[in-house]
Design an enzyme around this catalytic site. Structure first.
Site, PDB file in Angstrom:
ATOM      1  N   CYS A  26      54.121  64.100  39.853  1.00  0.00           N
ATOM      2  CA  CYS A  26      55.363  63.320  39.921  1.00  0.00           C
ATOM      3  C   CYS A  26      55.882  62.967  38.541  1.00  0.00           C
ATOM      4  O   CYS A  26      57.086  62.863  38.343  1.00  0.00           O
ATOM      5  CB  CYS A  26      55.136  62.057  40.737  1.00  0.00           C
ATOM      6  SG  CYS A  26      53.801  61.040  40.103  1.00  0.00           S
TER       7      CYS A  26
ATOM      8  N   GLU B  94      56.928  54.931  45.906  1.00  0.00           N
ATOM      9  CA  GLU B  94      56.579  55.670  44.686  1.00  0.00           C
ATOM     10  C   GLU B  94      57.185  57.055  44.839  1.00  0.00           C
ATOM     11  O   GLU B  94      56.628  57.907  45.540  1.00  0.00           O
ATOM     12  CB  GLU B  94      55.046  55.744  44.533  1.00  0.00           C
ATOM     13  CG  GLU B  94      54.380  54.381  44.390  1.00  0.00           C
ATOM     14  CD  GLU B  94      54.613  53.758  43.024  1.00  0.00           C
ATOM     15  OE1 GLU B  94      54.998  54.467  42.082  1.00  0.00           O
ATOM     16  OE2 GLU B  94      54.421  52.529  42.905  1.00  0.00           O
TER      17      GLU B  94
HETATM   18  P1  NAD Z   1      57.080  64.169  51.141  1.00  0.00           P
HETATM   19  O1  NAD Z   1      58.093  63.107  50.968  1.00  0.00           O
HETATM   20  O2  NAD Z   1      57.509  65.442  51.769  1.00  0.00           O
HETATM   21  O3  NAD Z   1      55.842  63.640  52.010  1.00  0.00           O
HETATM   22  C1  NAD Z   1      55.053  62.535  51.638  1.00  0.00           C
HETATM   23  C2  NAD Z   1      54.340  61.972  52.852  1.00  0.00           C
HETATM   24  O4  NAD Z   1      55.315  61.494  53.758  1.00  0.00           O
HETATM   25  C3  NAD Z   1      53.458  62.928  53.650  1.00  0.00           C
HETATM   26  O5  NAD Z   1      52.232  62.298  53.926  1.00  0.00           O
HETATM   27  C4  NAD Z   1      54.207  63.149  54.929  1.00  0.00           C
HETATM   28  O6  NAD Z   1      53.344  63.253  56.027  1.00  0.00           O
HETATM   29  C5  NAD Z   1      54.984  61.878  55.081  1.00  0.00           C
HETATM   30  N1  NAD Z   1      56.253  62.047  55.806  1.00  0.00           N
HETATM   31  C6  NAD Z   1      57.009  63.144  55.910  1.00  0.00           C
HETATM   32  N2  NAD Z   1      58.133  62.873  56.646  1.00  0.00           N
HETATM   33  C7  NAD Z   1      58.042  61.561  56.982  1.00  0.00           C
HETATM   34  C8  NAD Z   1      58.875  60.686  57.723  1.00  0.00           C
HETATM   35  N3  NAD Z   1      60.031  61.092  58.238  1.00  0.00           N
HETATM   36  N4  NAD Z   1      58.496  59.414  57.865  1.00  0.00           N
HETATM   37  C9  NAD Z   1      57.341  58.968  57.338  1.00  0.00           C
HETATM   38  N5  NAD Z   1      56.507  59.752  56.616  1.00  0.00           N
HETATM   39  C10 NAD Z   1      56.854  61.044  56.451  1.00  0.00           C
HETATM   40  O7  NAD Z   1      56.506  64.391  49.678  1.00  0.00           O
HETATM   41  P2  NAD Z   1      55.460  65.465  49.201  1.00  0.00           P
HETATM   42  O8  NAD Z   1      56.105  66.821  49.244  1.00  0.00           O
HETATM   43  O9  NAD Z   1      54.154  65.272  49.873  1.00  0.00           O
HETATM   44  O10 NAD Z   1      55.270  65.020  47.659  1.00  0.00           O
HETATM   45  C11 NAD Z   1      56.124  65.442  46.655  1.00  0.00           C
HETATM   46  C12 NAD Z   1      57.057  64.337  46.215  1.00  0.00           C
HETATM   47  O11 NAD Z   1      56.329  63.156  45.979  1.00  0.00           O
HETATM   48  C13 NAD Z   1      57.756  64.645  44.909  1.00  0.00           C
HETATM   49  O12 NAD Z   1      59.092  64.218  44.992  1.00  0.00           O
HETATM   50  C14 NAD Z   1      57.000  63.800  43.893  1.00  0.00           C
HETATM   51  O13 NAD Z   1      57.725  63.468  42.737  1.00  0.00           O
HETATM   52  C15 NAD Z   1      56.663  62.616  44.710  1.00  0.00           C
HETATM   53  N6  NAD Z   1      55.504  61.932  44.158  1.00  0.00           N
HETATM   54  C16 NAD Z   1      55.658  60.698  43.607  1.00  0.00           C
HETATM   55  C17 NAD Z   1      54.561  60.039  43.056  1.00  0.00           C
HETATM   56  C18 NAD Z   1      54.663  58.674  42.440  1.00  0.00           C
HETATM   57  O14 NAD Z   1      53.624  58.048  42.209  1.00  0.00           O
HETATM   58  N7  NAD Z   1      55.844  58.151  42.180  1.00  0.00           N
HETATM   59  C19 NAD Z   1      53.318  60.652  43.083  1.00  0.00           C
HETATM   60  C20 NAD Z   1      53.202  61.907  43.655  1.00  0.00           C
HETATM   61  C21 NAD Z   1      54.295  62.534  44.214  1.00  0.00           C
END
Ligand code: NAD
Length: 488
Positions: free
Chosen positions: A247, A213
């Site tokens: 998002c 997502e």
């Molecule tokens: P992010 O990708 O930085 O982090 C998300 C999660 O991934 C965190 O829990 C983090 O601990 C984990 N993570 C970080 N590095 C990782 C790795 N190398 N391997 C595995 N896990 C890892 O995203 P964010 O800043 O928390 O959220 C913002 C982004 O999420 C935006 O791009 C937004 O559009 C998207 N988003 C999408 C949805 C959806 O439903 N499609 C919903 C909310 C947010």
């Protein structure tokens, strides 16, 4: 949490999923009820923890955008579970009759959920609801950027759930990476497209299927026939809730060229009405971290330096608070930061178009977005908007509300995501559609095969001859059909 502890938690769930059969409907409903009680009981504590993590997060927004959708989704899953779990009868080809074929929806086993910080409660428990409804065990990894929330969720879940059914693990990025390397039966990741790639790479080592997502730039297209003020109200609603850290927030707006300024002023007016003040207003959320505040300010400054006009809410503060004011950027350059990357903050570029076709081509030429918002009262224009290019989902004449429909799938397409959940699609996403075929008392196919093998089958069942007399060789055998080894 150490690597060994993480592995232990996983092994506990994995072993239980293999040793115990699929959970009954009653057990699943019980788990969903427990989860509902947990959310309702702790909702105020969750709102306080999220407020602390954000620096400022409106309790009203946490209630409206996280707690309420979860409760609605829990109720929806409990109400429909019986129907979703029912076996699906499938038809049987004439040559196999009489017999029966059907699909059993079986739990996959252990589902991992990696959640982001922007709606930490909704995006940790939303996929969990669907995975529990499908009879799975679930491990959740909240974001390291919401530590107060993560600790509270971990304690609340540990109090009410057997860790072999549901557990929460907290930790930094290293824990998230180790988590994504566990041999889950399915892994749901909500977050950025960049990290989504890393998660999918890690999951591929175990051939773990993923639901991603992700984010992207979700456009709002206002057609010439639609009242500007009405569109401005809906777009301001979607853009400034949670200070744009959503998002599916409208990322940018496309409006008829002559109306760019009027539209931007109307959006700002809506923002002023909804949030007369910002800095001391608990209902206007802060931006999660310094990194994101700097990113947003630099993107606006670059657009301004390139000649774009910028309109800002009057209570912008001195730049040292955790809040970024609602900001409208008129016709920024399309190759600048604002139009190249997901904004994820309360900044709205407004771009003028000369014809609707030009606006739709602009959207279609860019990576497929998570959401598309179309504003029109004309059926033909609506169909043109819907037919112009793909997005994960669509809300017409409003913003964000398709995510709140429990009976619609939610997910992206291409760079905005892979797979969808919510409602029946969520149940199926976390189930294995297991094909079952029951031959019944008479195995007509084996009898037929045996007859063909002996050369005694009816000519019509022997199939076309590869060579020799019609229907087979001189003994009636068809060289294309090997002798059938089993007798009737
Ligand atoms: P992010 O990708 O930085 O982090 C998300 C999660 O991934 C965190 O829990 C983090 O601990 C984990 N993570 C970080 N590095 C990782 C790795 N190398 N391997 C595995 N896990 C890892 O995203 P964010 O800043 O928390 O959220 C913002 C982004 O999420 C935006 O791009 C937004 O559009 C998207 N988003 C999408 C949805 C959806 O439903 N499609 C919903 C909310 C947010």
């Amino acid at each position: 949490m150490t690597q060994a502890q993480l592995s232990d938690r996983f092994r506990l769930q994995h072993a239980a999923s293999r040793a115990e059969g699929a959970a009954s409907a009653q057990e699943r409903r019980g788990r969903l009820e427990t989860l509902k009680a947990l959310v309702l009981e702790r909702r105020e504590a969750f709102a306080r923890a999220i407020d602390a993590d954000f620096g400022a997060r409106s309790a009203m927004e946490t209630g409206l955008l996280e707690v309420t959708p979860l409760i609605r989704s829990l109720d929806h899953a409990r109400a429909h579970l019986g129907r979703w779990m029912r076996d699906e009868r499938r038809s049987v080809d004439l040559m196999f009759q009489p017999s029966r074929a059907w699909i059993r929806h079986e739990p996959l086993g252990v589902v991992g959920v990696i959640a982001p910080w922007n709606y930490p409660l909704l995006l940790a428990l939303g996929p969990t609801i669907d995975a529990l409804a499908a009879g799975n065990r679930v491990m959740i990894k909240p974001s390291e950027l919401t530590p107060a929330f993560g600790a509270l969720l971990e304690a609340a879940v540990a109090e009410r759930f057997d860790p072999a059914v549901l557990t929460v693990v907290n930790g930094g990025v290293d824990t998230a990476q180790a988590f994504s390397r566990l041999a889950f039966d399915h892994l749901v990741f909500t977050g950025s497209t960049r990290v989504g790639r890393e998660v999918m790479r890690a999951a591929s080592e175990n051939l773990t299927p993923v639901t991603l997502e992700l984010g992207g730039k979700s456009p709002a297209v206002v057609a010439p026939d639609y009242p500007l003020d009405k569109a401005a109200r809906s777009i301001a609603f979607g853009k400034f809730l949670n200070a744009g850290q959503t998002c599916i927030a409208p990322d940018y707006a496309l409006v008829p060229a002559g109306q760019v300024r009027a539209f931007a002023e109307a959006v700002l007016d809506q923002a002023r009405r909804a949030y007369p003040t910002l800095q001391d207003n608990p209902d206007y959320s802060g931006v999660i971290s310094d990194r994101h505040r700097v990113r947003l300010r630099e993107a606006v400054a670059a657009a301004r330096a390139a000649g774009a006009e910028v309109l800002e809410h009057p209570d912008a503060g001195d730049g040292n608070t955790g809040k970024i004011a609602p900001t409208l950027v008129l016709n920024p350059p399309t190759d600048g930061l604002l139009m190249q990357e997901e904004i994820f903050g309360p900044v709205l570029p407004v771009i003028g178009y000369d014809s609707l076709d030009e606006a739709l081509a602009f959207v279609a030429a860019r990576p497929r977005p998570l959401a598309l918002y179309g504003f029109t009262n004309q059926t033909r224009t609506r169909d043109r908007i819907l037919g112009s290019g793909l997005s994960g989902g669509v809300t017409l004449n409003g913003t964000m509300l398709h995510i709140a429909q429990n009976d619609l799938p939610f997910g992206g397409v291409g760079p905005s995501g892979l797979g969808a959940y919510h409602g029946p699609e969520g149940f199926k996403r976390f189930s294995h559609a297991r094909a079952v075929y029951d031959v019944g008392p008479v195995n007509a196919f084996e009898r037929l095969g045996a007859a063909v093998g002996r050369g005694g089958g009816p000519a019509s069942a022997r199939g076309p001859a590869v060579s020799g007399p019609i229907g087979g060789d001189e003994k009636g055998r068809n060289p294309a059909v090997p002798p059938f080894p089993f007798g009737p």
